[in-house]
Motif scaffolding. Sequence first.
Motif, PDB file in Angstrom:
ATOM      1  N   SER A 137       0.626  -1.252  -0.256  1.00 33.58           N
ATOM      2  CA  SER A 137      -0.004  -0.176   0.087  1.00 33.58           C
ATOM      3  C   SER A 137       0.783   1.270   0.440  1.00 33.58           C
ATOM      4  N   ILE A 138       2.382   1.537   0.583  1.00 33.79           N
ATOM      5  CA  ILE A 138       3.349   2.173   0.598  1.00 33.79           C
ATOM      6  C   ILE A 138       2.763   2.449  -0.200  1.00 33.79           C
ATOM      7  N   GLU A 139       4.083   1.656  -1.215  1.00 34.14           N
ATOM      8  CA  GLU A 139       4.411   1.674  -2.122  1.00 34.14           C
ATOM      9  C   GLU A 139       3.694   2.037  -3.309  1.00 34.14           C
ATOM     10  N   PHE A 140       2.389   1.665  -3.531  1.00 33.83           N
ATOM     11  CA  PHE A 140       1.131   1.957  -4.500  1.00 33.83           C
ATOM     12  C   PHE A 140       1.231   3.416  -4.010  1.00 33.83           C
ATOM     13  N   TYR A 141       0.535   4.121  -3.099  1.00 40.55           N
ATOM     14  CA  TYR A 141       0.559   5.269  -2.948  1.00 40.55           C
ATOM     15  C   TYR A 141       0.524   6.567  -2.944  1.00 40.55           C
ATOM     16  N   GLU A 142       2.571   6.198  -2.384  1.00 40.34           N
ATOM     17  CA  GLU A 142       3.259   7.447  -2.564  1.00 40.34           C
ATOM     18  C   GLU A 142       3.073   7.082  -4.470  1.00 40.34           C
TER      19      GLU A 142
ATOM     20  N   LEU B 268       0.289   9.447  -5.321  1.00 41.41           N
ATOM     21  CA  LEU B 268       0.185  10.634  -4.709  1.00 41.41           C
ATOM     22  C   LEU B 268       1.064  11.513  -5.410  1.00 41.41           C
ATOM     23  N   ASN B 269       2.384  10.879  -5.669  1.00 35.84           N
ATOM     24  CA  ASN B 269       3.265  11.560  -6.116  1.00 35.84           C
ATOM     25  C   ASN B 269       4.315  11.964  -4.241  1.00 35.84           C
ATOM     26  N   GLU B 270       3.822  11.285  -3.696  1.00 34.56           N
ATOM     27  CA  GLU B 270       4.457  11.975  -2.123  1.00 34.56           C
ATOM     28  C   GLU B 270       4.758  10.527  -1.325  1.00 34.56           C
ATOM     29  N   LYS B 271       5.601  10.808  -0.580  1.00 34.67           N
ATOM     30  CA  LYS B 271       6.678  10.106  -0.263  1.00 34.67           C
ATOM     31  C   LYS B 271       5.729   9.545   1.902  1.00 34.67           C
TER      32      LYS B 271
ATOM     33  N   ALA C 242       0.522   3.850   8.727  1.00 38.82           N
ATOM     34  CA  ALA C 242       1.826   4.846   7.664  1.00 38.82           C
ATOM     35  C   ALA C 242       0.843   6.447   7.216  1.00 38.82           C
ATOM     36  N   GLN C 243       1.285   7.440   7.087  1.00 43.00           N
ATOM     37  CA  GLN C 243       0.744   8.592   6.123  1.00 43.00           C
ATOM     38  C   GLN C 243       1.307   8.919   4.779  1.00 43.00           C
ATOM     39  N   ILE C 244       0.350   9.508   3.677  1.00 39.92           N
ATOM     40  CA  ILE C 244       0.906   9.363   2.766  1.00 39.92           C
ATOM     41  C   ILE C 244       0.039  10.976   2.451  1.00 39.92           C
ATOM     42  N   GLY C 245       0.117  11.239   2.640  1.00 40.91           N
ATOM     43  CA  GLY C 245      -0.545  13.150   2.673  1.00 40.91           C
ATOM     44  C   GLY C 245      -1.515  12.830   3.310  1.00 40.91           C
ATOM     45  N   ASN C 246      -2.887  13.337   2.909  1.00 40.75           N
ATOM     46  CA  ASN C 246      -4.263  12.553   3.383  1.00 40.75           C
ATOM     47  C   ASN C 246      -4.536  11.798   3.391  1.00 40.75           C
ATOM     48  N   ILE C 247      -3.604  10.242   3.466  1.00 40.84           N
ATOM     49  CA  ILE C 247      -4.478   9.466   3.785  1.00 40.84           C
ATOM     50  C   ILE C 247      -3.337   8.637   4.931  1.00 40.84           C
TER      51      ILE C 247
END
Length: 118
Positions: free
Chosen positions: A18-23, A26-29, A44-49
């Motif tokens: 999931s981290i790999e996909f949403y990074e 969202l083009n965010e780390k 884990a948090q990536i942007g607003n997720i």
Amino acid sequence: MQIKQTLNRFYVHNIEQSIEFYEKVLNEKCNLRFKYSQVNLELAQIGNILILAGSDEALKPFRDTQATFLVDSIIEFKNFLLNNGATVIRDLKEVPTGMNMTVKHLDGTIVEYVEHKN
């Protein structure tokens, strides 16, 4: 009293995937990641997720929670919410990032409130 950020909650079994996909999406780390051992979850948090990962059994008590509000003063929000028809489902407690509580709003929506420690 201010909501600093609203996080969409995604419940998953494989946090790495999931981290790999949403990074990528969202083009965010990933800017926050930790194990919450007391409830057998990893977050884990990536942007607003906000990704919550664990077994079906570990995730079950949290699945009804629809969003996480990062707030500046959890005490002020608790008082406000109780005075405006909300019900506390899980009261204030220390968590790895600070303090949280889970509240059912008057309309039935369940939201986690979190105040990060400084």
